[in-house]
Design an enzyme around this catalytic site. Structure first.
Site, PDB file in Angstrom:
ATOM      1  CD  GLU A 295      -2.912  -1.233   2.296  1.00 61.71           C
ATOM      2  OE1 GLU A 295      -4.009  -1.787   2.100  1.00 61.71           O
ATOM      3  OE2 GLU A 295      -2.589  -0.723   3.389  1.00 61.71           O
TER       4      GLU A 295
ATOM      5  CG  ASP B 115      -7.856  -5.531   5.315  1.00 57.41           C
ATOM      6  OD1 ASP B 115      -7.254  -5.743   6.375  1.00 57.41           O
ATOM      7  OD2 ASP B 115      -8.077  -4.390   4.880  1.00 57.41           O
TER       8      ASP B 115
ATOM      9  CD  GLU C 289     -10.150  -1.662   8.674  1.00 58.94           C
ATOM     10  OE1 GLU C 289     -10.015  -1.135   7.555  1.00 58.94           O
ATOM     11  OE2 GLU C 289      -9.241  -2.331   9.223  1.00 58.94           O
TER      12      GLU C 289
END
Length: 698
Positions: free
Chosen positions: A305, A384, A412
């Site tokens: 990333e 993820d 998250e």
């Protein structure tokens, strides 16, 4: 006959903000207090007890609050009973009552609790080989007392299953927390280290009570100020922070910027094979350890990333990690290298590139090439931290490399601590998954404990869910995830129910109805959240960026490789070996064969592995489209049940806490309705297939 629950005195607990979490040490029932007082009114301890302030302050606090007595302390036992605490080598009385066989069974972080009862003398022994083990033994005793356990005739020997039990903080020095849902950082403000050392000490106390032995103190996405944490500008203050955590048996780690030689050292390169780069890191390690001699080491996110790493210089992950490991090796430091590496500029039209394959493809060829003080940190799933994913095939793919399992305690993708979602059942599925890497019984639990492949640096890391909110986690019930992480990291054999019941008793008191109802709410919550959000393992379907709320196509045409491939005919990702991306081939048999088969693939993971028509029938007999409708309607009804169960506890839970949790459940209900309507309307309009039950879909 009256309901048994009604016959109990309500255990209201302490009103307030929930700051004490599970360490509130409420006054126990009278009969239990009298039983424990025969041991705890007098404490025998050696003069040279290590961690003396930490252990003694906790022991005295717990005994005084739970039993209402102030123990006297001396070097000799008294009648009618005494609590004896110390290491093996500190007390002849302990040595006389703990067998050599039991001593050999206790490792460097383990402990032994033992009670002896007689007509003239009652003894309760807390002992260990090391100060850290003695600290864990103290917390274990207080945990048993808090839950009013029967201590008579007890001999309990425990060692942590996982050598490394680490909390990863994604805190930035400006005070923000990436994926933080409980306020701002407790470590930093305005690009400086906090001055609130009391709160840091209280946090270290919470972590030690659940057996955590490492904390990464800054975000894996290392920014400008965070890059400078490892310089003399910040190291003197960080040495004070390290001293606080050291008192509780916890080592601190730094997330580092791989380009630090350029950013801090004015070198033209960060190439790991360049001698100047190697020498720079060696000097930097020496400087860090001169301030913090027991620093745990570095956590590294590289070539992921847009973060810098060895790929920039044509080097691989092993070459990048080994250079850092060589610099840390003289000081006993560890390099923890994250395996979250993938192509993050993917073209959505490309159906051959599969983000799920990336960790295995990057790191499997390097198995055995990493230095002994490098450990690879692998997310539980190949994507993820989604609500439902298969276990990463990299567990079982690596056999000659230290491995850590990375879990996300912060919610998250699972409600962001606004929705109730107890994650321990999800984590248990990962721990118990059989990789078949060396035949049946090669579970993830064994691999990450380091016991199967005899790897010394192994264990569990969890992304923190705490902030500076008064109750630490924003939502009182989210404390269960932090507690559950620590208890599972210590002993993965504990069940989700055992951990939930234990946490509820410690946090809310020992009223039977309170324990039963909140435990049921916790155990049901993950499946409920899954029901009204994303179906059958497909994942995502959230608003981009902040990842909250329903947006079916939010990531469908993005660069991140997070697709569901829904059209008017079907949905799901074909990851088969025969016609798809081939991801399934990364698993050992029989897992690969099970996932490859439409008939054998578990329904809850069907759309992760297969693209199917909406008319495909699940093992339940439902079609895929009807399953989507049914689960989203059911999920809302189940949140109503959660709220109603909580309402039934009014008067049994402190009013301030009761009201806070009720507000969260009301919010969850409204958001669950939104998820139901957005998801069902999307698929009704996409497919034109009506709900068989004729319910309202927009």
């Amino acid at each position: 006959m009256a309901d048994k629950d009604q016959e109990q005195t309500p255990a209201l607990g302490r009103a307030g903000a929930g700051y004490d979490c599970w360490l509130g040490y409420r006054r126990l029932d009278e009969a239990v207090r009298l039983e424990y007082q025969k041991w705890c009114s007098h404490i025998v301890a050696p003069d040279d007890l290590g961690h003396q302030n930490t252990i003694f302050s906790e022991l005295l606090r717990g005994v005084e609050q739970m039993l209402g007595v102030q123990p006297d302390i001396s070097n000799e036992p008294k009648s009618p009973g005494s609590l004896i605490i110390g290491r093996f080598d500190q007390s002849a009385l302990i040595d006389a009552n703990i067998s050599e066989e039991n001593k050999r069974a206790i490792g460097p972080e383990g402990y032994c609790l033992k009670t002896l009862e007689g007509p003239d003398q009652n003894l309760l022994i807390v002992t260990a080989r090391t100060d850290r083990g003695l600290l864990y033994g103290t917390y274990a005793l207080l945990r048993l007392m808090s839950t009013q356990a029967n201590l008579a005739g007890m001999i309990r020997i425990e060692n942590p299953r996982n050598p490394l039990r680490i909390i990863d903080h994604w805190d930035n020095m400006d005070g923000s927390v990436e994926r933080g849902y409980a306020g701002r950082s407790i470590f930093y403000y305005a690009n400086q280290l906090t001055k609130d050392f009391k709160r840091l000490r209280d946090y270290a106390r919470l972590l030690a009570s659940i057996g955590i032995n490492g904390v990464v103190i800054n975000n894996v996405n290392v920014k400008d100020y965070e890059t400078r944490l490892i310089t003399s500008e910040y190291l003197p203050d960080l040495a004070k922070l390290a001293a606080i955590f050291r008192d509780f048996g916890i080592r601190i780690y730094f997330s580092i910027n791989y380009a630090s030689p350029i950013r801090l050292g004015n070198l033209p390169t960060a190439d790991p094979l360049e001698r100047a780069v190697q020498e720079w890191w060696a000097r930097k390690a020496a400087e860090i350890y001169s301030f913090i001699p027991d620093c745990g080491g570095f956590l590294v996110k590289a070539d992921s990333e847009f973060t810098p790493g060895p790929f920039t210089y044509g080097r691989n992950h092993a070459e990048g990690a080994n250079m850092l490991a060589e610099a840390l090796e003289p000081f006993g430091g560890l390099v923890i290298w994250r395996c979250f590496v993938y192509n993050c500029t993917q073209d959505w039209r490309d159906r051959t590139t599969d983000r799920a394959k990336a960790a295995y493809d990057n790191f499997k060829p390097l198995d055995g090439e990493f230095r002994p003080n490098v450990a690879l940190q692998i997310k539980n799933g190949p994507m993820d931290f989604q609500v439902r994913e298969p276990v990463s095939p990299l567990f079982g793919g690596l056999t000659r490399t230290n491995q850590l399992l990375e879990l996300q305690i912060t919610q998250e993708y699972t409600g962001q601590q606004r929705h109730l979602c107890y994650l321990v059942p999800q984590w248990k599925e990962t721990f118990d998954f059989d990789t078949f890497a060396a035949g049946q019984g090669t579970t993830v639990q064994q691999i990450v404990a380091g016991s199967f492949y005899k790897r010394p640096h192994a264990g569990i890391a969890g992304v923190a869910n705490i902030g500076d909110d008064p109750n630490w986690t924003g939502y009182d019930l989210a404390q269960a995830n932090l507690y559950g992480f620590g208890r599972l990291a210590w002993n993965p054999d504990l069940t989700a129910r055992e951990i939930a019941e234990e946490w509820v008793g410690l946090t809310f008191g020992n009223h039977p109805r309170v324990i039963r109802v909140i435990t049921e709410m916790l155990l049901d919550s993950w499946k409920i959240y899954e029901n009204y959000t994303v179906p059958l393992g497909i994942g995502w379907m959230v608003n981009p960026g902040y990842h909250y709320g329903p947006n079916v196509d939010g990531y469908e045409y993005s660069k991140w490789g997070t697709y569901h491939r829904a059209d008017c005919h079907g949905i799901g990702i074909d990851r088969t070996r025969g016609t798809g991306t081939g991801f399934i081939g990364q698993y050992h048999e029989p897992n690969a064969e099970i996932y490859e088969s439409l008939d054998k693939c578990p329904d809850e993971l069907l759309l992760f592995f297969h693209h199917v028509p909406y008319s495909h029938r699940l093992k339940s007999g439902e079609t895929v489209i009807q399953h989507i409708y049914n689960t989203h309607f059911d999920g809302v009804d189940q949140v109503v049940e959660l709220r109603d169960k909580w309402l039934g506890l009014r008067g049994l839970v402190a009013e301030e806490r009761f009201t806070r949790i009720l507000q969260r459940l009301e919010e969850q209900l409204e958001h669950a309705k939104e998820w139901r309507d957005v998801i069902n309307s999307y698929f009704f309009r996409k497919t034109g297939i009506a709900d068989e039950l004729g319910r309202k879909i927009y």
